[in-house]
Enzyme design. Sequence first.
Site, short mmCIF file in Angstrom:
data_model
loop_
_atom_site.label_atom_id
_atom_site.label_comp_id
_atom_site.label_asym_id
_atom_site.label_seq_id
_atom_site.Cartn_x
_atom_site.Cartn_y
_atom_site.Cartn_z
N SER A 136 0.85 -1.18 0.00
CA SER A 136 0.00 0.00 0.00
C SER A 136 0.89 1.24 0.00
CB SER A 136 -0.89 -0.04 1.24
OG SER A 136 -1.69 1.11 1.34
N LYS A 162 -0.91 -0.88 -4.49
CA LYS A 162 -2.15 -0.15 -4.17
C LYS A 162 -1.78 1.30 -3.90
CE LYS A 162 -4.69 -0.07 0.21
NZ LYS A 162 -5.35 -0.92 1.21
N LYS A 164 -2.88 4.97 -2.57
CA LYS A 164 -3.85 5.73 -1.80
C LYS A 164 -4.26 6.94 -2.64
CE LYS A 164 -4.06 3.57 2.21
NZ LYS A 164 -5.34 3.05 2.76
N ASP A 189 -7.10 2.98 -3.18
CA ASP A 189 -7.85 3.01 -1.91
C ASP A 189 -8.13 4.46 -1.54
OD1 ASP A 189 -8.95 2.63 0.57
OD2 ASP A 189 -7.23 1.59 1.44
N GLU A 214 -11.03 0.71 -3.67
CA GLU A 214 -11.36 0.37 -2.29
C GLU A 214 -12.03 1.55 -1.58
OE1 GLU A 214 -7.86 -1.22 -0.42
OE2 GLU A 214 -8.71 -1.14 1.60
N ASP A 239 -13.84 -1.90 2.50
CA ASP A 239 -12.92 -2.12 3.61
C ASP A 239 -13.65 -1.68 4.88
OD1 ASP A 239 -10.99 -1.80 5.60
OD2 ASP A 239 -9.55 -0.71 4.39
N LYS A 263 -10.06 -7.51 7.12
CA LYS A 263 -9.09 -7.14 8.15
C LYS A 263 -9.60 -7.73 9.45
CE LYS A 263 -7.49 -2.74 6.32
NZ LYS A 263 -7.60 -1.28 6.46
N GLY A 291 -4.37 -4.76 5.76
CA GLY A 291 -3.35 -4.58 6.79
C GLY A 291 -3.60 -3.30 7.55
#
Length: 367
Positions: A136, A162, A164, A189, A214, A239, A263, A291
Amino acid sequence: MKIKEVELRTIHLPLVRPFRTSFGTQISREVLIVKVTNENGTTGWAECVAMSEPLYSPEYVAGCIDLIKRFLIPALKAKPEINAEDVATVLKPFLAGQMAKASLETAILDAQLKDQKVSLASYLGATKSKVECGVSVGIANNLEALGQEVKSYVDAGYRRIKLKIEPGWDIEAVKFIRNLYPDVPLQVDANQAYSRDDGKHLARLDEFNLLLIEQPLDEHDILGHALLAKEVKTPICLDESIISLKSAEDALALKATTIINIKPGRVGGYLESVKIHDLCVKSKIPVWCGGMLETGIGRAANLALAALPGFTLPGDTSASARYFKQDITTPFVMEDGYLTVPNKPGIGVEPDMDFLESITRSKEVIR
Ligand code: OSB
Ligand code: MG
């Protein structure tokens, strides 16, 4: 088993680089580490994934400590015997607090499985001995810095990237990375940073062949995600909205999500995680393990979960070095884009006590 004592310890670990998301920038990790000792003197360890502040989830470290001390431990200790499988039921009357509850359940489970000489991975139903690693990548100061960070991860062997995103750091950032790496498995995400009106804007991501978007919208906006899913071609993956098996069932039934990030802390533990995994396998919904910038204690358990057969997408299960200069366990080292699933009894790892003591900020023992 019988709980003899519970130790609650907070530690402070700097991150190797700041991690910026749409909800804030973290430069270090304050972590609540839970140790349970049973009547045999066996110890079980777990990490509570709550952050210092309630920005990602309503839970936060100091609140978890209070909840655990004031309500959760007394409820567990009121039972003459407690097994990990009973923890969720005993704690159910106390609303929310999934991360706090998960940490207690996991520490109890670690001790229980150590006594039974069974690894968490085989207990949960793992079928893999190693899992594929994704990473991430936080919001960067500029595209050049983003490119350098992504390059370091691709070069290290990460199998999925991934990014952000947030309004103002989305289309251009994705386009830039996609141009540099036309074939790398890529996803984004948003951590709830968009609104229902952003469908047209987010549909501009469709041309970049992303695995998923996400959590674009507010965690409570299940209908909004379902509406958005009709506007964008890229699959939506929830998520923050998935806090239990029930919420997963609802989100799937409403077509708000076609992929789920599991998660364990967010859903109340590894046992609930397996239930969500099973639901998704039955519903042909891919899952992956999220995570929370875990130390080796939490990472070990996440790897056990990620080794279940329904985890068909690489997770945010990165190597220790992605987060910390020194981990509190033997570091998890990536080989050829994989991490090895621990196979010793329980979570399969123990903290380095000297290092743990050196970064401890507070410690109390509840008998
Ligand atoms: O939204 O997945 C998230 C970290 C902290 C809180 C929320 C999230 C994340 C990450 C990093 O994306 C996952 C990791 O590498 O542990
Ligand atoms: Mg997320």
